[in-house]
Design a protein around this motif. Structure first.
Motif, PDB file in Angstrom:
ATOM      1  N   ARG A  35       0.791  -1.234   0.000  1.00  0.00           N
ATOM      2  CA  ARG A  35       0.000   0.000   0.000  1.00  0.00           C
ATOM      3  C   ARG A  35       0.827   1.290   0.000  1.00  0.00           C
ATOM      4  N   PRO A  36       1.869   1.441   0.809  1.00  0.00           N
ATOM      5  CA  PRO A  36       2.612   2.711   0.820  1.00  0.00           C
ATOM      6  C   PRO A  36       3.266   3.062  -0.517  1.00  0.00           C
ATOM      7  N   HIS A  37       3.389   2.108  -1.389  1.00  0.00           N
ATOM      8  CA  HIS A  37       4.086   2.335  -2.657  1.00  0.00           C
ATOM      9  C   HIS A  37       3.155   2.354  -3.866  1.00  0.00           C
ATOM     10  N   LEU A  38       1.870   2.255  -3.631  1.00  0.00           N
ATOM     11  CA  LEU A  38       0.917   2.253  -4.742  1.00  0.00           C
ATOM     12  C   LEU A  38       0.902   3.577  -5.478  1.00  0.00           C
ATOM     13  N   HIS A  39       1.138   4.681  -4.802  1.00  0.00           N
ATOM     14  CA  HIS A  39       1.133   5.995  -5.447  1.00  0.00           C
ATOM     15  C   HIS A  39       2.215   6.109  -6.516  1.00  0.00           C
ATOM     16  N   LEU A  40       3.242   5.282  -6.437  1.00  0.00           N
ATOM     17  CA  LEU A  40       4.320   5.321  -7.421  1.00  0.00           C
ATOM     18  C   LEU A  40       3.877   4.811  -8.784  1.00  0.00           C
ATOM     19  N   HIS A  41       2.825   4.018  -8.792  1.00  0.00           N
ATOM     20  CA  HIS A  41       2.333   3.415 -10.026  1.00  0.00           C
ATOM     21  C   HIS A  41       0.838   3.686 -10.155  1.00  0.00           C
ATOM     22  N   SER A  42       0.502   4.948 -10.264  1.00  0.00           N
ATOM     23  CA  SER A  42      -0.916   5.305 -10.332  1.00  0.00           C
ATOM     24  C   SER A  42      -1.561   4.747 -11.602  1.00  0.00           C
ATOM     25  N   SER A  45      -3.274   6.129 -13.836  1.00  0.00           N
ATOM     26  CA  SER A  45      -3.107   6.948 -15.050  1.00  0.00           C
ATOM     27  C   SER A  45      -1.792   6.638 -15.752  1.00  0.00           C
ATOM     28  N   ARG A  46      -0.764   6.293 -14.992  1.00  0.00           N
ATOM     29  CA  ARG A  46       0.536   5.965 -15.607  1.00  0.00           C
ATOM     30  C   ARG A  46       0.516   4.596 -16.245  1.00  0.00           C
TER      31      ARG A  46
END
Length: 120
Positions: free
Chosen positions: A105-112, A114-115
């Motif tokens: 979970r803490p690293h999900l923002h790295l692979h949004s 939209s990307r």
């Protein structure tokens, strides 16, 4: 190794069931797996790679000590031993899921999302 090869046919297939899941493994792939040097393999993992190992303390197939030894050689490693879990985590699926999600979970923002979407 003989203890792991329960049934090998001339076609070299090992069949087994884990709950509702049926799996097939060739004799060659089983021999390869059993001869893998996990110490050497663990040392080859990049220091930038985060690794999570979750192991059941009551695992009847792979001792938890194996997970501890493996973890000792990985720099960016988190080892979680589930005190009451067996090899299949029977009855501990929710705890297993929670541990995995907490790690990811803490690293999900790295692979949004939209990307990850292809450009049209």
């Amino acid at each position: 190794m003989a203890g792991f090869i329960v049934k090998i046919t001339p076609i070299a297939l090992f069949c087994g069931c884990a709950g509702e899941l049926e799996y097939r493994v060739s004799k060659a792939s089983l021999e390869d797996r059993l001869s893998t040097d996990t110490l050497l393999s663990s040392r080859a993992i990049s220091k930038d790679c985060r690794v999570l190992t979750i192991h059941g303390a009551r695992d009847e197939i792979v001792p938890a000590e194996d997970a501890r030894q493996f973890a000792a050689h990985i720099p960016n490693h988190e080892l979680r031993i589930m005190a009451e879990a067996n090899h299949r985590y029977t009855g501990h699926e929710a705890e297993l899921t929670s541990l995995v999600l907490d790690f990811v979970r803490p690293h999900l923002h790295l692979h949004s999302a939209s990307r990850l979407r292809p450009k049209l």
